[in-house]
Every structure is written in C-alpha cells, then in structure tokens.
Design a protein around this motif. Structure first.
Motif, short mmCIF file in Angstrom:
data_model
loop_
_atom_site.label_atom_id
_atom_site.label_comp_id
_atom_site.label_asym_id
_atom_site.label_seq_id
_atom_site.Cartn_x
_atom_site.Cartn_y
_atom_site.Cartn_z
N GLU A 272 0.76 -1.11 -0.06
CA GLU A 272 -0.19 0.13 -0.03
C GLU A 272 0.90 1.01 0.00
OE1 GLU A 272 -2.68 0.05 3.57
OE2 GLU A 272 -3.69 -1.94 2.70
N HIS A 273 0.43 2.42 -0.70
CA HIS A 273 1.10 3.40 -0.75
C HIS A 273 0.20 4.79 -0.08
CE1 HIS A 273 2.05 7.47 -2.62
NE2 HIS A 273 3.40 7.17 -2.22
N HIS A 274 0.80 5.41 0.83
CA HIS A 274 0.16 6.57 1.25
C HIS A 274 1.33 7.68 1.43
CE1 HIS A 274 -2.61 3.42 2.75
NE2 HIS A 274 -3.47 4.32 2.72
N GLY A 278 4.53 14.16 4.59
CA GLY A 278 5.35 15.13 3.64
C GLY A 278 6.27 14.11 2.97
N THR A 279 6.03 12.81 2.97
CA THR A 279 7.00 12.03 2.48
C THR A 279 6.05 10.55 2.10
OG1 THR A 279 9.02 10.61 2.53
CG2 THR A 279 7.62 10.58 4.51
N ASP A 280 6.71 9.51 1.51
CA ASP A 280 5.76 8.49 1.16
C ASP A 280 6.28 7.45 2.02
OD1 ASP A 280 4.88 9.25 -1.74
OD2 ASP A 280 7.21 9.42 -2.27
N ARG A 281 4.90 6.57 2.14
CA ARG A 281 4.98 5.37 2.81
C ARG A 281 4.46 4.21 2.33
NH1 ARG A 281 1.30 5.47 8.04
NH2 ARG A 281 -0.31 4.78 6.38
N TYR A 282 5.43 3.14 1.96
CA TYR A 282 4.76 1.84 1.48
C TYR A 282 4.77 0.78 2.78
CZ TYR A 282 5.99 3.99 -3.10
OH TYR A 282 5.97 4.61 -3.88
N SER A 283 3.56 0.07 2.79
CA SER A 283 3.45 -0.79 3.68
C SER A 283 2.47 -1.79 3.44
CB SER A 283 2.67 0.02 4.94
OG SER A 283 1.45 0.28 4.83
N ASP A 297 7.73 0.99 5.55
CA ASP A 297 8.87 1.37 4.62
C ASP A 297 8.77 2.97 4.49
OD1 ASP A 297 9.60 -1.31 4.84
OD2 ASP A 297 8.84 -1.62 2.83
N TYR A 298 9.86 3.66 4.79
CA TYR A 298 9.90 5.12 4.25
C TYR A 298 11.33 5.25 3.64
CZ TYR A 298 6.25 6.38 7.74
OH TYR A 298 4.97 6.02 8.27
N PHE A 299 11.29 5.07 2.47
CA PHE A 299 12.64 4.93 1.63
C PHE A 299 13.38 6.20 1.49
CE2 PHE A 299 9.90 1.54 -0.38
CZ PHE A 299 10.40 0.63 0.12
#
Length: 467
Positions: A272-274, A278-283, A297-299
């Motif tokens: 999932e992406h949110h 102010g940044t991208d989170r994949y989880s 994950d906050y790359f």
C-alpha cells in the motif's frame, strides 16, 4: 536521537502493559537501531521465549514477494502484465480472458471472493488435503463478480493465481522460485515458504485465546495460502528485503516503476502507498489465526518499522502508526483500553443467540459474554463498551463489534440476524456442556471408587447418549 528512543520505549512499554504481545518489534532509521525487543513465548509448551532472531509467519506481508517475483518474470520478457492472465496459466486453469496480470496484482480482477462467513472455505475446506485443481475449480473458477478493472476488492484468489502463474511460466515450484531468485540473492537465509509440513528453524508457534487461556491456533492447511501468505521470516531478513526495495536492487527501473505505482485504493503491487508526514510510506499488514504482522517502509527517510507477532493481542496497525508518529514528532495519545460499561445480565442475554450456524454465536457463561466460533471450539470474550458495542477482552480493537437491531427489530451481528431457536431443540453449546459435565461426573466416580473400595462398582455410568 536519544529523546526519540526514550519516547519510543515509553510508548511501547505503556502499550504492552495493556496487551500481552508475543512477538518482536524493530525500528531502524538510517541503519541505526532505535528500538528492538522480543516478547512472550515462541513455544509455551517448551517454555521457549521469543528473541529478535525468531521466525514468524508473515501472513499477507507475503504478497509483496509474490508481486516482486512476477516483476522478475516481466523483466525477463517471460510475461506481459497487461495481457490476459489466462495466457500464463495451465490449460485446465483458465479464467475470464478480460482479467490481466495487472488486475490480479492490484486486486482489481473482480473475481469472486470466497473469504466470507457464509462460505465453507475458511475453517472448513482449508483444513482438508490440498489439491490445486479442486481448489481452483471449487472456489476460483467462477464468473467475475465485477467487471475487471472497475473496482478494488482485496482478494487472496488474485495472489493464489499469481503463484500458479509463476510456477507455469518459470517451470519451478513457487517456493523454489522465491528462494532462488529473492531469498538467496539477498542472503535471506532465515526465510522460507511454509507448506504446513516442513521443519522451519527458530519458528515461533501461533496462539489464540480460548476463554482466558492461550491455545494453539485452530488448524488450517497452509498450502491454500500459496502466493497470498505462507512466507516465514524474521527481522534480520526483512530488513535485508527493505534495503533491496530502498536501493532498487534486482529489478529494472521500469519494473520498479510499475511495482510501486499506486492503483485503486492506494494499492500498488503487494504494497500500500500513502503520502504522510510530507513523504511516501509503503506498507502492508498480515492477519490470520494467531498472526498479527505489519511492516512500514519510508525509503526517502530510510526508516523501516517491523512488527511480527505469533498471537492476536495487539493491533499492529495502531502500534505501527503510533511509532511512525513518534518518529515524525507527532504527539500520540497515551494507550488505553475501551472502557467497560455496566449492563445488567438480563440485558446482555438479549444479545445471545445464533447469528450464523456454527460460525457466529454469542453466548453467556458465568456472567461473561463470548463471541463463539468454529462450531463452539473457540470462545472470544467480549465486554460492553457502549449501546450495542462490544470489545474483545484480550485483544486491542480500534473498532468494537456492533450488535444492533435491524429495521425489523431483530438483533444483527456482522449483518446476520439472530436465528430463532426451534421448538424442542437445544443449542450445540448446551449439548456440549452437558456432555462435558457427564464426562467429569464419571471421572469423579472413578476417583471416589478408588478411595472407597468397590462399593460404587454398581453405580450406573451415564453416557452422552442418555441425555
């Protein structure tokens, strides 16, 4: 740095004062461990505690590995994700030709979803011996419920099919392909695909609550989870996986662009992406019997949060999001439980009854209310927290259960109206209780007989058939 670590420790400790976690929590930022700890038992039977190297069932976190494997085949020009999936399935496993590989990856296939209370798959068919063809024909080979590509519906069938695509296209078993092309290249030596039979080193057993006791989770055949779950791993390996995605290893740039592209309902391919803080989170999370997992994950910020549990006490999403808030300097509320309200016993009894035979039952025993599942073999204690609202006693719930009257004045639970008890019939839990009482009585008679000689030799022994 130290201030953040202290806040993390204080919050997590306070949260775990409320909930009896079995599992591990690890938080790493820019290669530095900010928090890691292990809790509870890997094996209650042998008194073995979890440690940071313990291996856990990932449940649906596994989906990202299946999606990544598909992208590997895409990179090798062995399949086209925008073409019909049936092109890459065995001849006897064809699905609607309008469903593409992309639709499966993004949960937009429209396939019939058999994970529901009414279906006999969960806690029924999935306890049987596994036959790929029978499984496909019985549950997946159906007309799509919705036109492909029109809506999002999270459905394990999509990822079962993707696993079979991997096998058919590559010529390897799913577990071999995952091991040879992902685990071994990334030195993920603690990771494996569980088939329910193999011995997996350092694996933690899974537990649930029955009444107030810990028991082994109800049996199911893990082979039915192929592609959608079933991967076993630990914190060390999952951090290696995180760095693979962070550094864009193995796959091409084009493949990664598709892999991380957001589709309907914030779903990419197995992630999932949110956009938060102010940044991208994949989880992605994982939930199954005795399994609660979550990985964030906050790359861009180089943050990896891993929560793996072999019981159902915590709400891993609430805990994971609170950890993220702390890392991003957002105030978090002090952890609390739903406050219990006082309701008299006669009022509570109004909620009792059968809502769906053998699957959804509410009953009262010794003044306590239980949500009973699996034909009376699992009793989940619930308590009132509002009018028609009930929370689990031993598990953190963001949203309590709702048991309310419908427009016809009938009590409903999960959308099912309470059934009327047929005249002359007894609930199955009543029969079960009588049987247990009779068995206990006979055991007591044996004890008395042993203490008092043979005077009770002629005592009539009741059997469960006599009531």
């Amino acid at each position: 740095m130290q201030a953040i670590q202290l806040k993390l420790e204080a919050y997590i400790n306070k949260y775990l004062e409320l909930w009896d976690l079995y599992g591990v929590i690890q938080v790493i930022r820019k290669g530095e461990v900010l928090f890691e700890n292990a809790y509870g038992y890997a094996s209650i039977e042998f008194g073995i505690k979890n440690n940071i190297n313990s291996c856990f069932s990932l449940a649906s976190i596994s989906k990202q590995f299946t999606a990544f494997a598909i992208m590997l085949l895409y990179d090798q020009n062995m399949l086209d994700i925008d073409k019909p999936a049936q092109l890459y399935l065995p001849a006897d496993m064809k699905i609607d030709e309008s469903i593409t590989v992309h639709h499966l990856l993004s949960h937009t296939s429209g396939l019939y979803n058999f994970y529901n209370f009414e279906n006999d798959f969960f806690a029924g068919y999935n306890r049987m011996d596994y036959s790929q063809n029978d499984f496909f024909q019985r549950y997946i080979h159906k007309k799509p419920a919705k036109p492909p590509g029109t809506s999002y519906d999270y459905n394990n069938s999509n990822y079962n099919l993707l696993a079979w695509v991997i096998e058919h296209v590559s010529g390897e078993k799913y577990e071999d392909f995952i091991r040879n092309n992902i685990f071994l290249p990334l030195n993920m030596f603690n990771s494996d695909v569980d088939d329910g039979c193999k011995i997996i080193k350092n694996r933690s057993c899974n537990y649930v609550k029955d009444f107030d006791a810990n028991i082994k989770r109800p049996y199911y055949n893990e082979k039915f989870s192929i592609g959608a779950g079933a991967i076993i791993s630990n914190c060390d390996d999952l951090y290696k996986w995180y760095t693979c995605l962070r550094d864009r290893k193995i796959l091409s740039k084009e493949a990664y662009t598709r892999f991380f592209n957001e589709n309907k309902n914030n779903y990419c391919y197995g992630l999932e992406h949110h956009h938060v803080y102010g940044t991208d989170r994949y989880s992605h999370g994982g939930d199954h019997l005795g399994v609660s997992t979550y990985m964030q994950d906050y790359f861009d910020e180089d943050i990896c949060i891993i929560i793996l549990s072999n019981n159902e006490a915590i709400n891993q999403y609430r805990l994971g999001n609170a950890i993220s808030d702390i890392l991003h300097h957002v105030d978090v509320d002090v952890p609390t439980k739903h406050e219990e309200i006082s309701i008299n016993e006669s009022k509570l009894k109004e909620y009792c009854g059968t809502y769906l035979k053998d699957k959804i039952q509410v009953e009262m025993m010794n003044g306590k209310l239980y949500f009973t599942r699996f034909s009376g073999n699992l009793h989940i204690e619930i308590y009132p927290v509002g009018e028609g609202k009930f929370a689990r006693r031993y598990a953190d719930q963001i949203h309590p259960y709702s048991i309310t009257k419908n427009e016809n004045g009938k009590m409903t639970f999960f959308g099912y109206a309470k059934k009327k008890l047929k005249k002359g019939s007894f609930p199955w839990n009543f029969r079960k209780s009588i049987k247990k009482l009779l068995e206990t009585r006979n055991e007591l008679l044996e004890i008395i007989k042993g203490l008092s000689g043979d005077q009770l030799n002629k005592q009539k022994r009741l059997t469960p058939l006599e009531y």
